[in-house]
Motif scaffolding. Structure first.
Motif, PDB file in Angstrom:
ATOM      1  N   TYR A   1      18.711   5.648 -20.155  1.00 44.71           N
ATOM      2  CA  TYR A   1      18.462   4.896 -18.697  1.00 44.71           C
ATOM      3  C   TYR A   1      18.594   3.577 -18.681  1.00 44.71           C
ATOM      4  CZ  TYR A   1      15.704   3.622 -14.761  1.00 44.71           C
ATOM      5  OH  TYR A   1      15.120   3.214 -13.135  1.00 44.71           O
ATOM      6  N   HIS A   2      17.969   2.835 -19.513  1.00 41.31           N
ATOM      7  CA  HIS A   2      18.037   1.588 -19.645  1.00 41.31           C
ATOM      8  C   HIS A   2      19.261   0.992 -20.195  1.00 41.31           C
ATOM      9  CE1 HIS A   2      13.899   0.612 -18.345  1.00 41.31           C
ATOM     10  NE2 HIS A   2      13.525   1.478 -19.253  1.00 41.31           N
ATOM     11  N   LEU A   3      19.953   1.621 -20.926  1.00 40.59           N
ATOM     12  CA  LEU A   3      21.363   1.316 -21.394  1.00 40.59           C
ATOM     13  C   LEU A   3      22.297   1.243 -20.244  1.00 40.59           C
ATOM     14  CD1 LEU A   3      23.404   0.457 -23.499  1.00 40.59           C
ATOM     15  CD2 LEU A   3      23.603   2.857 -24.067  1.00 40.59           C
ATOM     16  N   ALA A   4      22.267   2.138 -19.338  1.00 43.36           N
ATOM     17  CA  ALA A   4      22.917   2.637 -17.899  1.00 43.36           C
ATOM     18  C   ALA A   4      22.767   1.341 -16.909  1.00 43.36           C
ATOM     19  CB  ALA A   4      22.835   3.749 -17.406  1.00 43.36           C
ATOM     20  N   ARG A   5      21.579   1.049 -16.977  1.00 41.80           N
ATOM     21  CA  ARG A   5      21.018  -0.233 -15.869  1.00 41.80           C
ATOM     22  C   ARG A   5      21.702  -1.407 -16.776  1.00 41.80           C
ATOM     23  NH1 ARG A   5      15.872  -1.742 -16.443  1.00 41.80           N
ATOM     24  NH2 ARG A   5      16.202  -2.927 -14.631  1.00 41.80           N
ATOM     25  N   VAL A   6      21.704  -1.720 -17.766  1.00 42.93           N
ATOM     26  CA  VAL A   6      22.043  -3.043 -18.297  1.00 42.93           C
ATOM     27  C   VAL A   6      23.568  -2.990 -18.078  1.00 42.93           C
ATOM     28  CG1 VAL A   6      22.630  -4.471 -20.481  1.00 42.93           C
ATOM     29  CG2 VAL A   6      20.232  -3.617 -19.650  1.00 42.93           C
TER      30      VAL A   6
ATOM     31  N   ALA B   1      25.433  -1.503 -15.906  1.00 46.93           N
ATOM     32  CA  ALA B   1      25.827  -1.656 -14.620  1.00 46.93           C
ATOM     33  C   ALA B   1      25.650  -2.875 -14.122  1.00 46.93           C
ATOM     34  CB  ALA B   1      25.098  -0.525 -13.654  1.00 46.93           C
ATOM     35  N   ASN B   2      24.553  -3.525 -14.574  1.00 47.43           N
ATOM     36  CA  ASN B   2      24.362  -5.049 -14.229  1.00 47.43           C
ATOM     37  C   ASN B   2      25.410  -5.881 -14.872  1.00 47.43           C
ATOM     38  OD1 ASN B   2      22.656  -7.731 -15.150  1.00 47.43           O
ATOM     39  ND2 ASN B   2      21.917  -7.055 -13.257  1.00 47.43           N
ATOM     40  N   LEU B   3      25.664  -5.685 -16.020  1.00 51.21           N
ATOM     41  CA  LEU B   3      26.763  -6.468 -16.729  1.00 51.21           C
ATOM     42  C   LEU B   3      28.037  -6.210 -15.896  1.00 51.21           C
ATOM     43  CD1 LEU B   3      25.858  -6.146 -20.342  1.00 51.21           C
ATOM     44  CD2 LEU B   3      25.745  -8.099 -18.956  1.00 51.21           C
ATOM     45  N   GLU B   4      28.313  -5.308 -15.485  1.00 57.24           N
ATOM     46  CA  GLU B   4      29.769  -4.850 -14.823  1.00 57.24           C
ATOM     47  C   GLU B   4      29.584  -5.502 -13.528  1.00 57.24           C
ATOM     48  OE1 GLU B   4      30.086  -0.890 -14.724  1.00 57.24           O
ATOM     49  OE2 GLU B   4      30.880  -0.595 -16.996  1.00 57.24           O
ATOM     50  N   ALA B   5      28.748  -5.441 -12.878  1.00 61.69           N
ATOM     51  CA  ALA B   5      28.575  -6.199 -11.362  1.00 61.69           C
ATOM     52  C   ALA B   5      28.605  -7.745 -11.438  1.00 61.69           C
ATOM     53  CB  ALA B   5      27.071  -5.551 -10.941  1.00 61.69           C
ATOM     54  N   ARG B   6      28.003  -8.195 -12.556  1.00 62.69           N
ATOM     55  CA  ARG B   6      27.871  -9.671 -12.790  1.00 62.69           C
ATOM     56  C   ARG B   6      29.313 -10.164 -13.084  1.00 62.69           C
ATOM     57  NH1 ARG B   6      23.661 -12.797 -12.775  1.00 62.69           N
ATOM     58  NH2 ARG B   6      24.492 -14.111 -14.740  1.00 62.69           N
ATOM     59  N   SER B   7      30.046  -9.285 -13.886  1.00 56.37           N
ATOM     60  CA  SER B   7      31.450  -9.717 -14.102  1.00 56.37           C
ATOM     61  C   SER B   7      32.347  -9.697 -13.020  1.00 56.37           C
ATOM     62  CB  SER B   7      31.760  -8.570 -15.298  1.00 56.37           C
ATOM     63  OG  SER B   7      33.350  -8.837 -15.545  1.00 56.37           O
ATOM     64  N   SER B   8      32.631  -8.557 -12.250  1.00 54.37           N
ATOM     65  CA  SER B   8      33.393  -8.318 -11.114  1.00 54.37           C
ATOM     66  C   SER B   8      32.817  -9.263  -9.931  1.00 54.37           C
ATOM     67  CB  SER B   8      33.101  -6.967 -10.329  1.00 54.37           C
ATOM     68  OG  SER B   8      31.718  -6.715  -9.938  1.00 54.37           O
ATOM     69  N   GLU B   9      31.724  -9.993  -9.852  1.00 58.89           N
ATOM     70  CA  GLU B   9      31.508 -10.854  -9.145  1.00 58.89           C
ATOM     71  C   GLU B   9      31.874 -12.205  -9.592  1.00 58.89           C
ATOM     72  OE1 GLU B   9      27.144 -11.074  -8.528  1.00 58.89           O
ATOM     73  OE2 GLU B   9      27.176  -9.144  -7.488  1.00 58.89           O
ATOM     74  N   ARG B  10      32.146 -12.551 -10.786  1.00 61.75           N
ATOM     75  CA  ARG B  10      32.680 -13.573 -11.775  1.00 61.75           C
ATOM     76  C   ARG B  10      34.056 -13.516 -11.365  1.00 61.75           C
ATOM     77  NH1 ARG B  10      30.014 -12.733 -16.192  1.00 61.75           N
ATOM     78  NH2 ARG B  10      27.674 -13.467 -16.108  1.00 61.75           N
ATOM     79  N   ASP B  11      34.797 -12.489 -11.215  1.00 64.49           N
ATOM     80  CA  ASP B  11      36.204 -12.371 -11.203  1.00 64.49           C
ATOM     81  C   ASP B  11      36.662 -12.899  -9.758  1.00 64.49           C
ATOM     82  OD1 ASP B  11      36.216 -11.502 -13.621  1.00 64.49           O
ATOM     83  OD2 ASP B  11      36.358  -9.539 -13.249  1.00 64.49           O
TER      84      ASP B  11
ATOM     85  N   SER C   1      25.898 -12.986  -7.529  1.00 69.32           N
ATOM     86  CA  SER C   1      24.686 -13.088  -6.716  1.00 69.32           C
ATOM     87  C   SER C   1      23.734 -12.047  -7.207  1.00 69.32           C
ATOM     88  CB  SER C   1      24.862 -12.845  -5.377  1.00 69.32           C
ATOM     89  OG  SER C   1      25.494 -11.436  -5.372  1.00 69.32           O
ATOM     90  N   THR C   2      24.210 -11.261  -8.237  1.00 69.30           N
ATOM     91  CA  THR C   2      23.225 -10.262  -8.792  1.00 69.30           C
ATOM     92  C   THR C   2      22.590 -11.014 -10.034  1.00 69.30           C
ATOM     93  OG1 THR C   2      25.121  -8.568  -8.499  1.00 69.30           O
ATOM     94  CG2 THR C   2      23.087  -7.955 -10.122  1.00 69.30           C
ATOM     95  N   PRO C   3      21.215 -10.725  -9.895  1.00 72.03           N
ATOM     96  CA  PRO C   3      20.279 -11.403 -10.926  1.00 72.03           C
ATOM     97  C   PRO C   3      20.552 -10.706 -12.170  1.00 72.03           C
ATOM     98  CG  PRO C   3      18.896 -10.173  -9.408  1.00 72.03           C
ATOM     99  CD  PRO C   3      20.313 -10.168  -8.650  1.00 72.03           C
ATOM    100  N   SER C   4      20.393 -11.469 -13.167  1.00 71.97           N
ATOM    101  CA  SER C   4      20.765 -10.873 -14.523  1.00 71.97           C
ATOM    102  C   SER C   4      19.287 -10.200 -15.186  1.00 71.97           C
ATOM    103  CB  SER C   4      21.018 -11.938 -15.791  1.00 71.97           C
ATOM    104  OG  SER C   4      19.767 -12.786 -15.931  1.00 71.97           O
ATOM    105  N   LEU C   5      19.449  -9.165 -15.976  1.00 67.43           N
ATOM    106  CA  LEU C   5      18.538  -8.095 -16.547  1.00 67.43           C
ATOM    107  C   LEU C   5      18.000  -8.983 -17.796  1.00 67.43           C
ATOM    108  CD1 LEU C   5      19.443  -4.754 -15.719  1.00 67.43           C
ATOM    109  CD2 LEU C   5      17.618  -6.114 -14.519  1.00 67.43           C
ATOM    110  N   SER C   6      16.655  -8.856 -17.960  1.00 69.14           N
ATOM    111  CA  SER C   6      16.219  -9.358 -19.368  1.00 69.14           C
ATOM    112  C   SER C   6      16.332  -7.927 -20.292  1.00 69.14           C
ATOM    113  CB  SER C   6      14.569  -9.660 -19.398  1.00 69.14           C
ATOM    114  OG  SER C   6      14.161  -9.831 -20.486  1.00 69.14           O
ATOM    115  N   TRP C   7      16.579  -8.390 -21.542  1.00 70.70           N
ATOM    116  CA  TRP C   7      16.829  -7.034 -22.490  1.00 70.70           C
ATOM    117  C   TRP C   7      15.700  -7.014 -23.500  1.00 70.70           C
ATOM    118  CZ3 TRP C   7      22.395  -6.551 -24.238  1.00 70.70           C
ATOM    119  CH2 TRP C   7      23.447  -6.516 -23.293  1.00 70.70           C
ATOM    120  N   THR C   8      14.537  -7.700 -22.948  1.00 68.95           N
ATOM    121  CA  THR C   8      13.565  -7.607 -24.208  1.00 68.95           C
ATOM    122  C   THR C   8      12.758  -6.125 -23.888  1.00 68.95           C
ATOM    123  OG1 THR C   8      12.042  -8.477 -22.623  1.00 68.95           O
ATOM    124  CG2 THR C   8      13.007  -9.902 -23.921  1.00 68.95           C
TER     125      THR C   8
END
Length: 81
Positions: free
Chosen positions: A35-40, A42-52, A64-71
């Protein structure tokens, strides 16, 4: 006094009820990690596409998507919420 490291090995011999409980714990752990791997991911892909995406000036756009803490604590808090 021991002059070298000593290790001990134990074997579990659970009864049927304990085996069921151990399997449930392993399944819950696997679900939580996936579950958490999928969240991270998805977040990384969203941030990457926004940077593109480029701004009108041709510079990369800030995500504009806030980053997730991986702790581990942030994952525990998110799951408990």
């Amino acid at each position: 006094m021991l002059s070298r490291a000593v290790t001990f090995q134990f074997a579990l011999d659970p009864n049927l009820e304990q085996r069921v409980l151990l399997a449930k714990c392993a399944g819950a752990r696997r679900y939580t990690v996936n579950y958490h791997l999928a969240r991270v991911k998805a977040n990384l892909e969203a941030r990457s596409s926004e940077r593109d995406d480029l701004t009108d000036e041709g510079t990369p756009r800030q995500p504009s998507t806030p980053s997730l803490s991986w702790t581990a604590f942030s994952f525990i808090n998110e799951f408990n919420a």
